[in-house]
Write a protein that holds these residues in place. Sequence first.
Motif, PDB file in Angstrom:
ATOM      1  N   PRO A   1       0.828  -1.220   0.000  1.00 19.18           N
ATOM      2  CA  PRO A   1       0.000   0.000   0.000  1.00 19.18           C
ATOM      3  C   PRO A   1       0.858   1.266   0.000  1.00 19.18           C
ATOM      4  O   PRO A   1       1.845   1.373   0.740  1.00 19.18           O
ATOM      5  N   ALA A   2       0.450   2.213  -0.814  1.00 21.50           N
ATOM      6  CA  ALA A   2       1.145   3.503  -0.845  1.00 21.50           C
ATOM      7  C   ALA A   2       0.913   4.289   0.437  1.00 21.50           C
ATOM      8  O   ALA A   2       1.656   5.240   0.732  1.00 21.50           O
ATOM      9  N   ASP A   3      -0.102   3.892   1.222  1.00 24.27           N
ATOM     10  CA  ASP A   3      -0.378   4.586   2.486  1.00 24.27           C
ATOM     11  C   ASP A   3       0.793   4.496   3.450  1.00 24.27           C
ATOM     12  O   ASP A   3       0.979   5.382   4.289  1.00 24.27           O
ATOM     13  N   LEU A   4       1.574   3.408   3.344  1.00 22.83           N
ATOM     14  CA  LEU A   4       2.738   3.287   4.230  1.00 22.83           C
ATOM     15  C   LEU A   4       3.741   4.399   3.977  1.00 22.83           C
ATOM     16  O   LEU A   4       4.294   4.986   4.908  1.00 22.83           O
ATOM     17  N   GLU A   5       3.987   4.686   2.709  1.00 19.14           N
ATOM     18  CA  GLU A   5       4.909   5.768   2.378  1.00 19.14           C
ATOM     19  C   GLU A   5       4.336   7.119   2.803  1.00 19.14           C
ATOM     20  O   GLU A   5       5.068   7.985   3.308  1.00 19.14           O
TER      21      GLU A   5
END
Length: 305
Positions: A191-195
């Motif tokens: 998931p891009a949410d981690l970045e």
Amino acid sequence: MTTATTPNQTQLLTTGQTGRAAKARTRRPLRVSRVIYSVLAIVIALGWVFPVYWMINSSLLPNRTLQSFIPTFFPVNGSLNNYANTLADGTFFSALGISLSVTLIAVFFCLLFAFLAAVAISRFRFKGRKRFVLAVLIVQMLPAEGLFIAQYKMVASVGLLNSVIGLSVIYTAAVVPFTIWMLRGFVAGIPADLEEAAMVDGLSRTQAFLRITFPLLAPGLVASGVFAFLQAWNEFTVALVLLPAEAMQTLPLWLRGFIQASATRETDWGQVMAASTLVAVPVIIFFLIVQGRMTSGLVSGAVKG
């Protein structure tokens, strides 16, 4: 002194016995099916292992024994003479060095280019993105044999025939498209949410990617590297075209020399099997090193593509 049983207790006992009997009946088919599946798995595994065992077994036997109509399943009187004769002229180590150099260079640059491309098409939206993904798939459909003449002329025009660099460039170009497609699934599965959460905590986009996303991609990189390694290590036809000099041979070309000996003398199949075993040893060592991460990488790459 006896205790009288009430009707409720009798009903409970009967229900318990019936339940245990039902469980016993359901367990028997499960156990039988499990045994059948286990036996089937063992038979399939033996079918995979037996050719490898037969290669090693034959490499320890003299040629006259191998040519006998009676097969020898155990090398009771075996020896290492075939290995000694195979390594006597020293060409194996030269071919091993060339194969290792070409394979490692191809794997490194293949993973580098494929990783950057996979991140670009998974994390960013840009004009021509879908066309690029389609182009990657179309390149994979091109037959390798149809590119031999163009590849030969291209490499010869820059003076890279009979060179490790020339062959490595062609191997990298051949393996990169499929590696991009593999790594795209791994990158998209994170998931891009981690970045974005890491960037909220004060990290830059590059720092967030290197500290958060990149470690999670390690199994995917290993799985893709295994594919690239096998493609470069076992490739024969391109090496045959681009390495015409006898002094420049990869291990598959070196192995061919034992079969070609049949034109002038009888083929020594014991030496052929010994040479095949020596070619397989580096691959086995490589798999033993990366097997754990490779398995997790193959599974995680199938989650989202």
